[in-house]
Scaffold this active site. Structure first.
Site, short mmCIF file in Angstrom:
data_model
loop_
_atom_site.label_atom_id
_atom_site.label_comp_id
_atom_site.label_asym_id
_atom_site.label_seq_id
_atom_site.Cartn_x
_atom_site.Cartn_y
_atom_site.Cartn_z
N ILE A 20 10.25 34.78 -39.22
CA ILE A 20 9.28 35.88 -39.31
C ILE A 20 8.59 36.06 -37.96
O ILE A 20 8.13 35.09 -37.35
CB ILE A 20 8.18 35.57 -40.37
CG1 ILE A 20 8.81 35.20 -41.72
CG2 ILE A 20 7.22 36.75 -40.51
CD1 ILE A 20 9.68 36.25 -42.34
N HIS A 47 5.51 36.91 -36.98
CA HIS A 47 4.19 37.07 -37.60
C HIS A 47 3.35 38.06 -36.82
O HIS A 47 3.41 38.12 -35.58
CB HIS A 47 3.46 35.73 -37.64
CG HIS A 47 4.16 34.70 -38.49
ND1 HIS A 47 4.23 34.82 -39.86
CD2 HIS A 47 4.80 33.56 -38.16
CE1 HIS A 47 4.89 33.77 -40.34
NE2 HIS A 47 5.26 32.99 -39.33
N ILE A 65 4.68 22.97 -30.74
CA ILE A 65 4.95 24.40 -30.97
C ILE A 65 5.47 24.58 -32.40
O ILE A 65 6.65 24.83 -32.65
CB ILE A 65 5.95 24.96 -29.92
CG1 ILE A 65 5.54 24.54 -28.50
CG2 ILE A 65 6.05 26.47 -30.04
CD1 ILE A 65 4.21 25.10 -28.01
C1 LIG Z 1 9.88 25.46 -41.97
C2 LIG Z 1 9.52 26.22 -40.73
C3 LIG Z 1 9.18 27.56 -40.79
C4 LIG Z 1 8.82 28.24 -39.63
N1 LIG Z 1 8.64 29.59 -39.69
C5 LIG Z 1 8.32 30.27 -38.56
C6 LIG Z 1 8.20 31.68 -38.59
O1 LIG Z 1 8.48 32.32 -39.59
N2 LIG Z 1 7.80 32.30 -37.45
C7 LIG Z 1 7.50 31.62 -36.31
O2 LIG Z 1 7.07 32.24 -35.35
N3 LIG Z 1 7.67 30.29 -36.25
C8 LIG Z 1 8.10 29.61 -37.33
N4 LIG Z 1 8.30 28.27 -37.29
C9 LIG Z 1 8.06 27.58 -36.03
C10 LIG Z 1 9.19 27.73 -35.04
O3 LIG Z 1 10.43 27.54 -35.66
C11 LIG Z 1 8.98 26.70 -33.94
O4 LIG Z 1 7.70 26.88 -33.41
C12 LIG Z 1 9.98 26.81 -32.81
O5 LIG Z 1 11.29 26.92 -33.29
C13 LIG Z 1 9.85 25.60 -31.90
O6 LIG Z 1 10.77 25.71 -30.87
P1 LIG Z 1 10.90 24.60 -29.78
O7 LIG Z 1 11.87 25.10 -28.80
O8 LIG Z 1 9.55 24.23 -29.29
O9 LIG Z 1 11.45 23.32 -30.56
P2 LIG Z 1 12.98 23.03 -31.00
O10 LIG Z 1 13.64 24.23 -31.51
O11 LIG Z 1 12.96 21.82 -31.87
O12 LIG Z 1 13.67 22.65 -29.63
C14 LIG Z 1 13.42 21.44 -28.98
C15 LIG Z 1 14.71 20.98 -28.38
O13 LIG Z 1 14.47 19.79 -27.62
C16 LIG Z 1 15.62 18.97 -27.70
N5 LIG Z 1 15.28 17.60 -27.39
C17 LIG Z 1 14.44 16.78 -28.07
N6 LIG Z 1 14.42 15.55 -27.50
C18 LIG Z 1 15.26 15.59 -26.44
C19 LIG Z 1 15.68 14.65 -25.47
N7 LIG Z 1 15.24 13.39 -25.47
N8 LIG Z 1 16.56 15.03 -24.53
C20 LIG Z 1 17.05 16.31 -24.50
N9 LIG Z 1 16.69 17.24 -25.41
C21 LIG Z 1 15.81 16.89 -26.36
C22 LIG Z 1 16.07 19.15 -29.14
O14 LIG Z 1 17.43 18.82 -29.31
C23 LIG Z 1 15.75 20.62 -29.42
O15 LIG Z 1 16.89 21.44 -29.28
C24 LIG Z 1 8.73 27.56 -38.41
C25 LIG Z 1 9.11 26.22 -38.35
C26 LIG Z 1 9.54 25.57 -39.49
C27 LIG Z 1 10.05 24.17 -39.39
#
Ligand SMILES: Cc1cc2nc3c(=O)[nH]c(=O)nc-3n(C[C@H](O)[C@H](O)[C@H](O)COP(=O)(O)OP(=O)(O)OC[C@H]3O[C@@H](n4cnc5c(N)ncnc54)[C@H](O)[C@@H]3O)c2cc1C
Length: 480
Positions: free
Chosen positions: A49, A51, A336
């Site tokens: 979503i 939002h 995040i």
């Molecule tokens: C149930 C649920 C519903 C949600 N709904 C929404 C929504 O509707 N709208 C919205 O805006 N947000 C939503 N969110 C939040 C959103 O999905 C997250 O905020 C966002 O995807 C986070 O992205 P990120 O890149 O920070 O983390 P991630 O997508 O987890 O990426 C982090 C990356 O770091 C890598 N990594 C970790 N450790 C290491 C390491 N040691 N070495 C190398 N790589 C590493 C991982 O493999 C991963 O690919 C939701 C989340 C959840 C779980």
């Protein structure tokens, strides 16, 4: 080993958006992930979503980046050729005692600068004929939307790579040490050197940050479980339907997806295991009961899959976007959780313009191209000249996935791009082959053979997901 100006740990949506913003500048950038594909963890399993921003507390990073990020989605999705629809959301009150909270949310929306409207019960029923007939009112947020989260991350990284960013998959960071002007970032396979390191490691961001200095925040994942319904019943809901939010999050929603399926969930329970993606029947039963209270006619007999995602929930209850205390050349972008996806374009811009630019001299590239190559999804486009197009491009006349009508041409297209799939799951997310009712039962053997032929390896070497997840174990009969 090649030296970089900036190294980003984590190719989820946060790392992808930072990488894409850095790609505008003349700097050497590395994007690392421990997974076999980009966007493979939290960014892969969420509600998708965009939002509006009515919910986060005013003055928080969540409120600021959510509202800014939401406004950026039309242009970015146009450039990245990603499906995005501003369908609007309704946050519904089912009991009289919930009506004051709706008013409070409307007030909060005003403070966050988000357009909303309070609706009467009659107005809600007109907009959503399948809503619980006892509904008392709703908060309508017209700027909320739904997005294809899979291709949003895939295409953002593809665009960054097309503009010079180097992507390294299957590289798990195990230690980080400063040696002179550079950080030495060790993975289980290699050593990388970079002047600036950005930690965008999702649920692991606290672990990565602690490799550099002691930190005062911790991430405990909050798991969310979902049902996915097949795309049969049109008009079950016309907007994203939320209950009233609580301290556990935005609650269990009912929504359509950009692919025409319906999504019901998520639950919200803390878990100690960062990699726990199991679903369990009692939690799903509760999701079903709560969703059915809002929309009683959800056809649960059309569920084709259940799944779980982990929110990187932080003890600070807000996004952590800051320099490390010890050294400005190490930047944390952690915690995040939701609304992290919608916030990601604004976070990416802020990190590059406000945190990296002051510490690294960066010149804009003259030849930066914000667009990815157009992706032809024959079935969706419903091209009037479909017949002509598929005759001219014969690979587009051969259907590989019958449920989702994915052609060989589409599969060969994604394989030829600069961020190609290396596994069955990665190919599924890009093309939708295997996302349908049979869940890959029919197309998966063909997908395995296509991948094997394309990469010139044995089908036994094709993985479902990570590096060591083969589908076929050994040859048991003559066959191909
Ligand atoms: C149930 C649920 C519903 C949600 N709904 C929404 C929504 O509707 N709208 C919205 O805006 N947000 C939503 N969110 C939040 C959103 O999905 C997250 O905020 C966002 O995807 C986070 O992205 P990120 O890149 O920070 O983390 P991630 O997508 O987890 O990426 C982090 C990356 O770091 C890598 N990594 C970790 N450790 C290491 C390491 N040691 N070495 C190398 N790589 C590493 C991982 O493999 C991963 O690919 C939701 C989340 C959840 C779980």
């Amino acid at each position: 080993m090649e030296r970089f100006d900036v190294l980003i740990i984590g190719a989820g949506v946060t790392g992808a958006m930072i990488a894409r913003n850095l790609a505008k500048y003349d700097v050497k950038v590395a994007l690392l992930d421990k997974e076999n594909d980009v966007g493979n963890l939290t960014s892969n399993a969420n509600s998708a979503i965009i939002h509006s921003g009515y919910d986060p507390l005013p003055g928080t990073n969540k409120a600021k980046f959510n509202v800014l990020g939401n406004k950026m989605f039309d242009e970015i999705c146009e450039d990245l050729d990603v499906n995005f629809y501003r369908v609007g959301s309704l946050t519904v009150a089912l009991y009289d005692e919930q009506l004051p909270l709706l008013k409070e949310l409307a007030e909060r929306s005003k403070q966050n600068g988000v357009e909303v409207k309070l609706l009467s019960a009659e107005e809600v029923k007109k907009m959503e004929p399948n809503i619980n007939p006892n509904v008392k009112g709703a908060l309508f947020a017209p700027t909320a939307g739904i997005v294809d989260v899979f291709n949003f991350v895939v295409h953002a990284v593809e665009n960054a790579v097309d503009n010079g960013v180097k992507l390294f998959l299957n590289e798990e960071v195990t230690s980080i040490v400063k040696e002179g002007e550079y950080y030495k970032v060790k993975t289980q396979k290699e050593e990388f050197y970079s002047k600036v390191v950005i930690n965008a490691a999702g649920c692991y961001a606290d672990k990565i940050a602690s490799m550099v200095e002691p930190i005062d925040w911790k991430i405990t994942p909050r798991k969310g479980e979902y049902f996915v319904l097949d795309h049969y019943k049109e008009g079950l809901v016309n907007h994203v339907i939320f209950p009233l939010p609580s301290e556990k999050g935005k609650g269990i929603l009912v929504t359509m997806t950009t692919s025409g399926n319906y999504l019901v969930g998520p639950s919200s329970e803390l878990t100690d295991e960062k990699d726990d993606y199991r679903t369990d029947p009692p939690t799903l039963k509760n999701v079903r009961a709560q969703a059915s209270e809002m929309v009683p006619s959800i056809p649960f007999n059309q569920v084709i899959r259940v799944f779980a995602g982990n929110r990187p929930t932080c003890t600070r209850h807000d996004f952590v976007i800051e320099y490390s205390k010890k050294d400005k050349n190490f930047i944390n972008v952690g915690g995040i959780e939701s609304p992290g996806f919608v916030s990601s374009p604004a976070i990416g811009e802020y990190v590059v313009e406000q945190l990296v630019k002051p510490i690294l001299s960066m010149k804009e590239k003259a030849n930066y191209n914000p667009k990815v190559r157009k992706y032809h999804r024959l079935y969706n486009e419903m091209r009037e000249d479909n017949y002509k197009f598929s005759n001219e491009h014969l690979n587009y006349s051969e259907i590989i996935c019958n449920c989702e009508k994915v052609t060989l041409g589409e599969i060969l297209d994604v394989l030829s791009r600069s961020n190609p799939p290396h596994s069955v799951k990665a190919l599924k997310r890009r093309t939708r082959a295997g996302f349908g009712k049979c869940q890959g039962g029919f197309c998966q053997p063909r997908v395995v053979l296509i991948l094997a032929k394309y990469y010139g390896v044995s089908p036994l070497e094709i993985n479902y997901d990570g590096e060591f997840s083969p589908i076929l174990l050994e040859k048991i009969k003559g066959g191909r």
